[in-house]
Design an enzyme around this catalytic site. Sequence first.
Site, PDB file in Angstrom:
ATOM      1  N   PHE A  12      35.887  46.128  50.228  1.00  0.00           N
ATOM      2  CA  PHE A  12      36.500  44.950  50.859  1.00  0.00           C
ATOM      3  C   PHE A  12      37.227  45.308  52.161  1.00  0.00           C
ATOM      4  CE2 PHE A  12      40.728  42.519  50.469  1.00  0.00           C
ATOM      5  CZ  PHE A  12      40.357  41.543  51.369  1.00  0.00           C
ATOM      6  N   ALA A  80      38.504  54.887  50.455  1.00  0.00           N
ATOM      7  CA  ALA A  80      37.812  54.892  49.152  1.00  0.00           C
ATOM      8  C   ALA A  80      38.796  55.093  48.001  1.00  0.00           C
ATOM      9  CB  ALA A  80      36.755  55.998  49.125  1.00  0.00           C
ATOM     10  N   SER A  83      40.409  50.498  42.833  1.00  0.00           N
ATOM     11  CA  SER A  83      41.480  49.684  43.416  1.00  0.00           C
ATOM     12  C   SER A  83      42.043  48.577  42.518  1.00  0.00           C
ATOM     13  CB  SER A  83      40.960  49.039  44.705  1.00  0.00           C
ATOM     14  OG  SER A  83      39.976  48.066  44.390  1.00  0.00           O
ATOM     15  N   THR A 122      49.120  51.961  49.241  1.00  0.00           N
ATOM     16  CA  THR A 122      49.529  50.622  48.823  1.00  0.00           C
ATOM     17  C   THR A 122      51.040  50.545  48.635  1.00  0.00           C
ATOM     18  OG1 THR A 122      49.415  49.092  46.958  1.00  0.00           O
ATOM     19  CG2 THR A 122      48.941  51.375  46.461  1.00  0.00           C
ATOM     20  N   ASP A 123      51.576  49.333  48.726  1.00  0.00           N
ATOM     21  CA  ASP A 123      53.013  49.149  48.451  1.00  0.00           C
ATOM     22  C   ASP A 123      53.344  49.352  46.971  1.00  0.00           C
ATOM     23  OD1 ASP A 123      51.810  46.835  47.460  1.00  0.00           O
ATOM     24  OD2 ASP A 123      53.066  45.440  48.589  1.00  0.00           O
ATOM     25  N   GLU A 124      52.302  49.351  46.117  1.00  0.00           N
ATOM     26  CA  GLU A 124      52.559  49.461  44.673  1.00  0.00           C
ATOM     27  C   GLU A 124      53.137  50.814  44.272  1.00  0.00           C
ATOM     28  OE1 GLU A 124      49.535  48.126  42.067  1.00  0.00           O
ATOM     29  OE2 GLU A 124      48.965  46.476  43.361  1.00  0.00           O
ATOM     30  N   TYR A 149      46.603  52.756  38.141  1.00  0.00           N
ATOM     31  CA  TYR A 149      46.164  52.624  39.539  1.00  0.00           C
ATOM     32  C   TYR A 149      47.251  53.083  40.505  1.00  0.00           C
ATOM     33  CZ  TYR A 149      45.658  50.408  44.096  1.00  0.00           C
ATOM     34  OH  TYR A 149      45.629  50.181  45.452  1.00  0.00           O
ATOM     35  N   LYS A 153      47.513  56.370  43.132  1.00  0.00           N
ATOM     36  CA  LYS A 153      47.695  56.215  44.578  1.00  0.00           C
ATOM     37  C   LYS A 153      48.946  56.991  45.020  1.00  0.00           C
ATOM     38  CE  LYS A 153      45.626  54.115  47.169  1.00  0.00           C
ATOM     39  NZ  LYS A 153      44.402  54.438  47.956  1.00  0.00           N
ATOM     40  N   LEU A 205      45.925  32.009  35.216  1.00  0.00           N
ATOM     41  CA  LEU A 205      47.216  32.513  35.701  1.00  0.00           C
ATOM     42  C   LEU A 205      47.842  33.439  34.663  1.00  0.00           C
ATOM     43  CD1 LEU A 205      49.399  32.279  37.949  1.00  0.00           C
ATOM     44  CD2 LEU A 205      50.321  30.326  36.692  1.00  0.00           C
TER      45      LEU A 205
HETATM   46  P1  NAD Z   1      37.482  48.017  46.895  1.00  0.00           P
HETATM   47  O1  NAD Z   1      37.518  48.307  45.433  1.00  0.00           O
HETATM   48  O2  NAD Z   1      37.007  46.689  47.370  1.00  0.00           O
HETATM   49  O3  NAD Z   1      36.588  49.117  47.638  1.00  0.00           O
HETATM   50  C1  NAD Z   1      36.639  50.477  47.331  1.00  0.00           C
HETATM   51  C2  NAD Z   1      35.425  51.157  47.956  1.00  0.00           C
HETATM   52  O4  NAD Z   1      35.525  52.565  47.683  1.00  0.00           O
HETATM   53  C3  NAD Z   1      34.096  50.691  47.354  1.00  0.00           C
HETATM   54  O5  NAD Z   1      33.159  50.468  48.390  1.00  0.00           O
HETATM   55  C4  NAD Z   1      33.665  51.838  46.459  1.00  0.00           C
HETATM   56  O6  NAD Z   1      32.258  51.958  46.348  1.00  0.00           O
HETATM   57  C5  NAD Z   1      34.291  53.034  47.177  1.00  0.00           C
HETATM   58  N1  NAD Z   1      34.572  54.166  46.282  1.00  0.00           N
HETATM   59  C6  NAD Z   1      35.310  54.150  45.134  1.00  0.00           C
HETATM   60  N2  NAD Z   1      35.332  55.379  44.584  1.00  0.00           N
HETATM   61  C7  NAD Z   1      34.616  56.198  45.415  1.00  0.00           C
HETATM   62  C8  NAD Z   1      34.283  57.570  45.390  1.00  0.00           C
HETATM   63  N3  NAD Z   1      34.691  58.370  44.402  1.00  0.00           N
HETATM   64  N4  NAD Z   1      33.546  58.074  46.407  1.00  0.00           N
HETATM   65  C9  NAD Z   1      33.114  57.274  47.413  1.00  0.00           C
HETATM   66  N5  NAD Z   1      33.391  55.968  47.484  1.00  0.00           N
HETATM   67  C10 NAD Z   1      34.132  55.427  46.495  1.00  0.00           C
HETATM   68  O7  NAD Z   1      38.957  48.325  47.410  1.00  0.00           O
HETATM   69  P2  NAD Z   1      39.819  47.632  48.553  1.00  0.00           P
HETATM   70  O8  NAD Z   1      40.562  46.507  47.977  1.00  0.00           O
HETATM   71  O9  NAD Z   1      38.969  47.440  49.743  1.00  0.00           O
HETATM   72  O10 NAD Z   1      40.875  48.809  48.835  1.00  0.00           O
HETATM   73  C11 NAD Z   1      40.593  49.820  49.799  1.00  0.00           C
HETATM   74  C12 NAD Z   1      41.801  50.734  49.913  1.00  0.00           C
HETATM   75  O11 NAD Z   1      42.947  49.997  50.296  1.00  0.00           O
HETATM   76  C13 NAD Z   1      42.174  51.443  48.606  1.00  0.00           C
HETATM   77  O12 NAD Z   1      42.579  52.755  48.930  1.00  0.00           O
HETATM   78  C14 NAD Z   1      43.352  50.630  48.076  1.00  0.00           C
HETATM   79  O13 NAD Z   1      44.201  51.429  47.291  1.00  0.00           O
HETATM   80  C15 NAD Z   1      44.014  50.225  49.383  1.00  0.00           C
HETATM   81  N6  NAD Z   1      44.817  48.984  49.336  1.00  0.00           N
HETATM   82  C16 NAD Z   1      44.254  47.823  48.870  1.00  0.00           C
HETATM   83  C17 NAD Z   1      44.995  46.654  48.896  1.00  0.00           C
HETATM   84  C18 NAD Z   1      44.411  45.331  48.415  1.00  0.00           C
HETATM   85  O14 NAD Z   1      45.100  44.329  48.413  1.00  0.00           O
HETATM   86  N7  NAD Z   1      43.142  45.278  48.022  1.00  0.00           N
HETATM   87  C19 NAD Z   1      46.308  46.670  49.379  1.00  0.00           C
HETATM   88  C20 NAD Z   1      46.843  47.868  49.835  1.00  0.00           C
HETATM   89  C21 NAD Z   1      46.088  49.018  49.826  1.00  0.00           C
HETATM   90  O1  TDX Z   2      43.079  36.319  37.308  1.00  0.00           O
HETATM   91  C1  TDX Z   2      44.168  36.740  37.722  1.00  0.00           C
HETATM   92  N1  TDX Z   2      45.290  35.996  37.509  1.00  0.00           N
HETATM   93  C2  TDX Z   2      46.522  36.398  37.933  1.00  0.00           C
HETATM   94  O2  TDX Z   2      47.515  35.684  37.720  1.00  0.00           O
HETATM   95  C3  TDX Z   2      44.281  37.991  38.422  1.00  0.00           C
HETATM   96  C4  TDX Z   2      43.070  38.852  38.659  1.00  0.00           C
HETATM   97  C5  TDX Z   2      45.533  38.383  38.851  1.00  0.00           C
HETATM   98  N2  TDX Z   2      46.625  37.616  38.608  1.00  0.00           N
HETATM   99  C6  TDX Z   2      47.945  38.041  39.130  1.00  0.00           C
HETATM  100  C7  TDX Z   2      48.323  39.490  38.933  1.00  0.00           C
HETATM  101  C8  TDX Z   2      49.126  39.797  40.161  1.00  0.00           C
HETATM  102  O3  TDX Z   2      50.480  39.399  39.987  1.00  0.00           O
HETATM  103  O4  TDX Z   2      47.844  37.883  40.548  1.00  0.00           O
HETATM  104  C9  TDX Z   2      48.517  38.925  41.254  1.00  0.00           C
HETATM  105  C10 TDX Z   2      47.520  39.653  42.147  1.00  0.00           C
HETATM  106  O5  TDX Z   2      46.611  40.346  41.303  1.00  0.00           O
HETATM  107  P1  TDX Z   2      45.468  41.302  41.898  1.00  0.00           P
HETATM  108  O6  TDX Z   2      44.598  40.533  42.823  1.00  0.00           O
HETATM  109  O7  TDX Z   2      44.838  42.002  40.751  1.00  0.00           O
HETATM  110  O8  TDX Z   2      46.306  42.290  42.832  1.00  0.00           O
HETATM  111  P2  TDX Z   2      47.505  43.327  42.532  1.00  0.00           P
HETATM  112  O9  TDX Z   2      47.493  43.793  41.133  1.00  0.00           O
HETATM  113  O10 TDX Z   2      48.764  42.710  43.081  1.00  0.00           O
HETATM  114  O11 TDX Z   2      47.045  44.565  43.474  1.00  0.00           O
HETATM  115  C11 TDX Z   2      46.459  44.328  44.764  1.00  0.00           C
HETATM  116  O12 TDX Z   2      47.392  44.600  45.788  1.00  0.00           O
HETATM  117  C12 TDX Z   2      47.766  45.939  45.967  1.00  0.00           C
HETATM  118  C13 TDX Z   2      45.216  45.193  44.947  1.00  0.00           C
HETATM  119  O13 TDX Z   2      44.282  44.918  43.903  1.00  0.00           O
HETATM  120  C14 TDX Z   2      45.568  46.651  45.009  1.00  0.00           C
HETATM  121  O14 TDX Z   2      44.396  47.426  45.297  1.00  0.00           O
HETATM  122  C15 TDX Z   2      46.595  46.863  46.099  1.00  0.00           C
HETATM  123  O15 TDX Z   2      47.013  48.201  46.106  1.00  0.00           O
END
Ligand code: NAD
Ligand code: TDX
Length: 333
Positions: A12, A80, A83, A122-124, A149, A153, A205
């Site tokens: 993503f 990568a 996540s 991540t902020d987590e 997770y 991280k 939710l």
């Molecule tokens: P995602 O799950 O959509 O994508 C992860 C990608 O990494 C995928 O394309 C997957 O194929 C690849 N991958 C996973 N394991 C691998 C491996 N061992 N070798 C090679 N490729 C691998 O994740 P995302 O939401 O796009 O998150 C990307 C990064 O941003 C992560 O490091 C996540 O911790 C960080 N992040 C995400 C969020 C969020 O809200 N989604 C917020 C803050 C930080």
């Molecule tokens: O179906 C749902 N209903 C619901 O209430 C899902 C999937 C989640 N939730 C809640 C849980 C969380 O409070 O919504 C909030 C957001 O959930 P997620 O989308 O799973 O995100 P979160 O757990 O906050 O983590 C995301 O932000 C930080 C990303 O997935 C992480 O990769 C990133 O590091």
Amino acid sequence: MKKVIVTGGAGFIGSNYVRYIYKERPDWEITVLDALTYAGNEKNLEGLDKSRVELVVGNICDAELVDKLVKNNDAIIHFAAESHNDNSLKTPWPFVESNIIGTYTLIEAARKHNKRFHHISTDEVYGDLELDDPSKFTVDTPYNPSSPYSSTKAGSDLLVRAWVRSFGLQATISNCSNNYGAYQHVEKMIPRQITNILCGDKLKLYGSGENVRDWIHAEDHSSGVLAILEKGKIGETYLIGANGEKSNLEVFELILKHMGKDQDWLEHVKDRAGHDMRYAIDASKLVNELGWSPKYTDFEEGLKQTIEWYKNNEDWWKPQKQETEEKYAKSGQ
Ligand code: NAD
Ligand code: TDX
């Protein structure tokens, strides 16, 4: 910097970053290293010229492959990871493997070949805040992760910090808040709810919905990462956030409103174990020191665009939907 590796560039946020630098830095050559796990999708890179963007399907834990690629490039931007928190609560091992061993493998190669490294986190890693706490996370907030997770991280961040201090690794770190936008997997909160409605199902939710997340558009995350890569100080950590705090219930109500559904479409399901209450980012270091600012400051407008994208791209998300919902059904969510 001309030749960069983007790990996780078929996911993503990684693919958003690839599209962003493809447009903003037309003289760069981009190598995407991605294992194409369930979360990776080649379609996320469709339309990009293959002479400028090469997809290498491989694992970041494969030291031989990583060494070869790192040697032939100028910088590594490391997205990568496994996540999704809910997956980590069911099966933690892939998180340890990809997030910790994968990061270790990359920084060892970056150290050996003395290459610039940017680590996406991540902020987590900071744990959570109380709802009535006036403070936000800063770079000085102590680490206190809650889930498999976020703890993996946090572990990967600490490896990068140690490699900077002990081996002089040319690295920076960014910790970003919750991203939203196009191409997000339907397991995550916002796309799950939008696609549930599109499938005729209710919104799910967790718990009461009072948990707060600090939303940022993925493109603003990408512009923050590029600013840090080019202007950030080696060894420093930067927080990326866009002052987008909203309770989950508020976000669900906006989705209902913009998809023309009433409260009957909202279902309360089992809460997540160890569910973090609130995240909030203080991004002033990035804003004041590097002059970054977010473009998407109106969350409701960004959410409306995201809803439109899922309405128009059923072919993209439909293949992931059934399997994802079957997994959630098993855990009562
Ligand atoms: P995602 O799950 O959509 O994508 C992860 C990608 O990494 C995928 O394309 C997957 O194929 C690849 N991958 C996973 N394991 C691998 C491996 N061992 N070798 C090679 N490729 C691998 O994740 P995302 O939401 O796009 O998150 C990307 C990064 O941003 C992560 O490091 C996540 O911790 C960080 N992040 C995400 C969020 C969020 O809200 N989604 C917020 C803050 C930080
Ligand atoms: O179906 C749902 N209903 C619901 O209430 C899902 C999937 C989640 N939730 C809640 C849980 C969380 O409070 O919504 C909030 C957001 O959930 P997620 O989308 O799973 O995100 P979160 O757990 O906050 O983590 C995301 O932000 C930080 C990303 O997935 C992480 O990769 C990133 O590091």
